[in-house]
Design a protein around this motif. Structure first.
Motif, short mmCIF file in Angstrom:
data_model
loop_
_atom_site.label_atom_id
_atom_site.label_comp_id
_atom_site.label_asym_id
_atom_site.label_seq_id
_atom_site.Cartn_x
_atom_site.Cartn_y
_atom_site.Cartn_z
N PRO A 436 0.70 -1.18 -0.19
CA PRO A 436 0.00 0.00 0.15
C PRO A 436 0.87 1.29 0.13
CG PRO A 436 -0.77 -1.58 1.64
CD PRO A 436 0.61 -2.01 1.27
N ASP A 437 0.33 2.16 -0.74
CA ASP A 437 0.98 3.62 -0.66
C ASP A 437 0.90 4.48 0.61
OD1 ASP A 437 2.40 3.30 -3.11
OD2 ASP A 437 0.61 4.18 -4.29
N THR A 438 1.47 3.96 1.55
CA THR A 438 1.38 4.71 3.07
C THR A 438 2.69 4.97 3.56
OG1 THR A 438 1.19 2.74 4.04
CG2 THR A 438 -0.81 3.41 3.37
N ALA A 439 2.93 5.51 4.47
CA ALA A 439 4.22 5.89 5.12
C ALA A 439 4.73 4.79 5.84
CB ALA A 439 3.96 6.84 6.33
N THR A 440 3.89 3.66 6.13
CA THR A 440 4.52 2.46 6.74
C THR A 440 5.43 1.89 5.94
OG1 THR A 440 2.29 2.05 7.57
CG2 THR A 440 3.82 0.19 7.60
N GLY A 441 5.20 1.57 4.73
CA GLY A 441 6.46 0.93 3.86
C GLY A 441 7.70 1.83 3.50
N TYR A 442 7.42 3.08 3.40
CA TYR A 442 8.49 4.13 2.88
C TYR A 442 9.22 4.69 4.16
CZ TYR A 442 6.23 4.26 -1.60
OH TYR A 442 5.79 3.83 -2.78
N VAL A 443 8.35 4.81 5.30
CA VAL A 443 9.15 5.56 6.52
C VAL A 443 9.20 4.94 7.67
CG1 VAL A 443 9.18 7.75 7.89
CG2 VAL A 443 8.35 7.86 5.45
N THR A 444 7.94 4.41 8.07
CA THR A 444 7.97 3.66 9.45
C THR A 444 8.87 2.54 9.45
OG1 THR A 444 5.63 4.56 9.78
CG2 THR A 444 6.31 3.07 11.33
N LEU A 445 8.36 1.43 8.64
CA LEU A 445 8.96 0.32 8.74
C LEU A 445 10.55 0.45 8.52
CD1 LEU A 445 8.68 -2.92 9.30
CD2 LEU A 445 8.07 -3.10 7.02
N PRO A 446 11.01 1.16 7.62
CA PRO A 446 12.46 1.05 7.30
C PRO A 446 13.22 1.56 8.65
CG PRO A 446 11.14 1.68 5.23
CD PRO A 446 10.33 1.81 6.09
N SER A 447 12.58 2.73 9.14
CA SER A 447 13.26 3.51 10.25
C SER A 447 13.36 2.54 11.31
CB SER A 447 12.45 4.69 10.71
OG SER A 447 12.51 5.50 9.68
N ILE A 448 12.35 1.51 11.44
CA ILE A 448 12.45 0.56 12.85
C ILE A 448 13.61 -0.38 12.23
CG2 ILE A 448 11.21 -0.90 14.10
CD1 ILE A 448 8.64 0.66 13.73
N ILE A 449 13.42 -0.92 11.10
CA ILE A 449 14.45 -1.85 10.89
C ILE A 449 16.00 -1.36 11.09
CG2 ILE A 449 15.45 -3.23 8.90
CD1 ILE A 449 12.67 -3.22 7.52
N GLY A 450 16.02 -0.10 10.40
CA GLY A 450 17.33 0.61 10.72
C GLY A 450 17.91 0.58 12.14
N GLU A 451 16.80 0.95 12.88
CA GLU A 451 17.23 1.40 14.26
C GLU A 451 17.28 -0.04 15.09
OE1 GLU A 451 18.00 2.85 17.81
OE2 GLU A 451 17.60 3.89 16.13
N GLU A 452 16.79 -1.16 14.66
CA GLU A 452 16.83 -2.46 15.48
C GLU A 452 17.99 -3.17 14.95
OE1 GLU A 452 15.35 -3.18 18.12
OE2 GLU A 452 14.16 -1.25 17.94
N HIS A 453 18.17 -3.31 13.51
CA HIS A 453 19.15 -4.20 13.00
C HIS A 453 20.35 -3.39 12.48
CE1 HIS A 453 16.55 -7.50 13.37
NE2 HIS A 453 15.57 -6.74 12.77
N GLY A 454 20.38 -2.09 12.32
CA GLY A 454 21.39 -1.48 11.49
C GLY A 454 22.84 -1.33 12.20
N ARG A 455 23.76 -0.93 11.60
CA ARG A 455 25.05 -0.64 12.22
C ARG A 455 25.29 0.85 11.94
NH1 ARG A 455 29.10 0.25 7.83
NH2 ARG A 455 28.13 0.00 5.80
N THR A 456 25.91 1.52 13.05
CA THR A 456 25.96 3.04 12.87
C THR A 456 27.12 3.46 12.03
OG1 THR A 456 25.50 2.93 15.41
CG2 THR A 456 26.54 4.68 14.70
N ILE A 457 26.85 4.48 11.31
CA ILE A 457 27.86 5.22 10.33
C ILE A 457 28.72 5.99 10.97
CG2 ILE A 457 28.16 6.02 8.18
CD1 ILE A 457 27.16 3.25 7.91
N HIS A 458 29.90 6.22 11.08
CA HIS A 458 30.65 7.18 11.74
C HIS A 458 31.30 7.99 10.65
CE1 HIS A 458 30.02 5.47 15.65
NE2 HIS A 458 30.12 4.08 15.25
N TRP A 459 31.06 7.96 9.55
CA TRP A 459 31.82 8.48 8.54
C TRP A 459 31.33 9.98 8.39
CZ3 TRP A 459 29.93 4.24 5.39
CH2 TRP A 459 30.93 3.10 5.52
N ASP A 460 32.16 11.01 8.24
CA ASP A 460 32.01 12.35 8.17
C ASP A 460 31.74 12.72 6.71
OD1 ASP A 460 32.08 12.94 10.84
OD2 ASP A 460 34.35 13.22 10.54
N ASN A 461 30.44 13.12 6.42
CA ASN A 461 30.19 13.56 5.16
C ASN A 461 30.62 15.18 4.70
OD1 ASN A 461 28.80 14.49 2.76
ND2 ASN A 461 27.31 12.57 2.80
#
Length: 565
Positions: A436-461
């Motif tokens: 479905p075209d909702t924030a769930t697939g684009y924002v909510t779920l990816p953000s939680i996946i990143g928070e729960e499973h992601g690695r922290t990026i320390h590079w300076d952009n």
């Protein structure tokens, strides 16, 4: 073969058996297939060269199940006209500086013979040359700098086209391949610009990077390329995501968002692009080097909602973006390949129906060919129609987001078993096509996946993106002085204020773009009004959807000219 002239009731018009409007992939495919059948074909292109008005991310696919692929129709296409084959495909789920990446190879290679990154100016100009060679052999050719501004009718029936630069031209078949802002589709009543939720807006930067550096920083060989997608909280709450594709000696980096979400969040497209460019994840590829070749934007039709089920009227058939044939379903982003199939099928439908006195016989056959080839089911999957009836209700979407964002949801997504489940879900064409075209697939779920499973990026952009003023200043324009192609019907902020921030070359705090707002005092009261200057316009069409305007393309050869596309 048709004669070159046809006498009608009172006038004598130039006549071709087939007229194709637009020389992008869909128009080129139609013209090439017409020529293969010996059909006298004229191609009309409004840019000074094909591709000069076109923008794409862009990847072109050759699907195993497709009735036609671009290399079926144009020999040596991949060697001569594309940039790099895409061999690696990943999506990054981002929460702040934490990133969880999934390999999308299974999804990317599903039904895929090959996939190449392309730039539209070099690709389309190469196609134009091949098309002109082929159509010249059957008595036609390609004319550039010609804007087709409408349909020619006789007794209410479509019999040809009208142009700014030429007298009317009649044809036995007219193929509208004139893009997402198709004036022919609108003239025929087959397209409107009423609903922002039916469109995406894409904004893109083509960035300088030599082949050796690309190979080193992305870990690829000369015959390899990568595609990266980005989703999560780096775009705040706007529904959509970002992309990065490797070209031969440059990168295509951009963002694609639902237009209604841009308007609702009052987000400014260039700032969303900058949010991607300045994220720490991109430091690994850019280090402290960043040079934009070109800034560009376009509207993108959401085929799930607007792909026309009967893309024809009288002698007119629509192909590609003009017919809404852009498949954008989560990580699946395919358009040019469907335009190629549609253009070739339209030509085949004409040849099979040749001689039928019923002007709509070609359109009906073309529609059946799109269905039988499986193209329409890819563009408008029935499972999405079923899923959206429930999934896109605000109450349901909000409830799902609340659960996911709760401690229970975080624990469930953080479970080690969910890692494998998420990867399988991302790589499932079936599940992705019904998202479905909702924030769930684009924002909510990816953000939680990143928070729960992601690695922290320390590079300076260290990237400092150009300002909007600098980006506009680097574009090439041939301004049509005294002939603005957009007119504001209502200059009130209520009717047209959304264009000030949604237009990709305008911004609330920038007074040099197309749209600007100002507060005026009259009779002791204040009112916010919108003004328009079409000189910096990139002809994306965004304002036609979000503001009260009369919108048309500039005359042939006028307006913006993209060097990369």
């Amino acid at each position: 073969m048709a004669t070159s002239k046809r006498t009608r009731a009172d006038d004598e018009y130039e006549h071709y058996e087939a007229v194709v409007v637009g020389c992008g992939p869909g128009g080129a495919a139609a013209a090439a297939r017409f020529a293969d059948h010996g059909v006298e074909t004229l191609v009309l292109e409004r840019g000074p060269e094909a591709g000069s008005k076109n923008v794409s991310g862009g990847l072109i696919y050759a699907e195993e199940s497709a009735p036609y692929t671009i290399d079926d129709l144009f020999e040596n296409f991949r060697e001569e006209a594309s940039e790099r084959p895409v061999t690696d495909y990943e999506i990054h789920n981002i929460s702040g500086n934490k990133v969880k990446t999934y390999d999308l190879t299974d999804l990317h290679e599903h039904d895929t013979e090959w996939c190449d990154a392309v730039l539209r100016r070099p690709m389309d100009s190469w196609l134009e040359q091949r098309v002109h060679e082929k159509t010249s052999e059957t008595g036609g050719g390609v004319l550039t700098d010609v804007r087709v501004d409408g349909l020619l009718r006789e007794n209410g029936e479509i019999v040809g086209v009208t142009c700014d630069e030429l007298d009317p031209i009649t044809a036995d078949i007219v193929v509208a391949a004139d893009g997402v802002n198709s004036e022919l589709a609108r003239d025929a009543g087959l397209m409107d610009w009423e609903d922002p939720d039916e469109w995406f807006q894409g904004v893109k930067a083509t960035v300088e990077m030599d082949a050796e550096t690309i190979a080193d920083r992305f870990g690829i060989d000369d015959d390899e390329g990568v595609a990266h997608l980005f989703s999560g909280d780096l775009f705040d709450d706007v529904r959509g995501g970002g992309f990065l594709y490797t070209n031969e000696d440059s990168l295509s980096i951009g963002t694609v968002f639902h237009l209604d979400s841009l308007v609702a969040e009052q987000a400014e497209p260039h700032e969303l692009l900058d949010s991607l460019l300045t994220h720490p994840l991109l430091a690994q590829w850019f280090r402290d080097e960043y040079h934009e070749r070109e800034y560009a934007a376009k509207l993108v039709p959401d085929s799930k909602k607007v792909a026309h089920r009967e893309p024809y009227r009288d002698r007119l058939v629509l192909v590609g973006d003009a017919a809404g044939q852009m498949q954008a379903q989560g990580p699946i982003i395919k358009g040019m390949n469907h335009a190629v199939s549609a253009g070739a099928l339209a030509a085949d439908a004409y040849v099979v129906s040749r001689g039928n006195a019923d002007p709509e016989s070609v359109g009906r056959r073309y529609t059946k060919m799109l269905e039988r080839s499986g193209t329409m089911e890819k563009l408008r999957p029935r499972r999405y129609d079923l899923a959206r009836t429930v999934g896109e209700h605000d109450a349901v979407a909000n409830a799902v987001d609340r659960v996911l964002e709760s401690p229970i949801g975080s624990v469930a997504i953080g479970n080690p078993l969910s890692k494998r489940a998420m990867k399988l879900a991302y790589n499932s064409p079936f599940l992705v096509s019904m998202l479905p075209d909702t924030a769930t697939g684009y924002v909510t779920l990816p953000s939680i996946i990143g928070e729960e499973h992601g690695r922290t990026i320390h590079w300076d952009n260290e990237i400092e993106p150009p300002s909007l003023e600098e980006r506009i200043g680097e574009l090439t324009y041939d301004t049509d002085v005294g002939n603005p192609h957009i007119h504001l019907r209502d200059d009130s902020a209520e009717a047209s204020g959304a264009a000030v921030y949604a237009c990709p070359v305008s911004a609330e705090d920038f007074g040099g773009g197309c749209y600007r707002s100002e507060t005026v005092r009259a009779n002791g009261s204040e009112e916010t009004l919108v003004s328009l200057d079409t000189q910096p316009c990139v002809e994306c069409g965004t304002c036609a959807v979000v503001a009260d305007t009369d919108w048309e393309h500039p005359r042939g050869g006028k307006g913006v000219e993209f060097r990369e596309g």
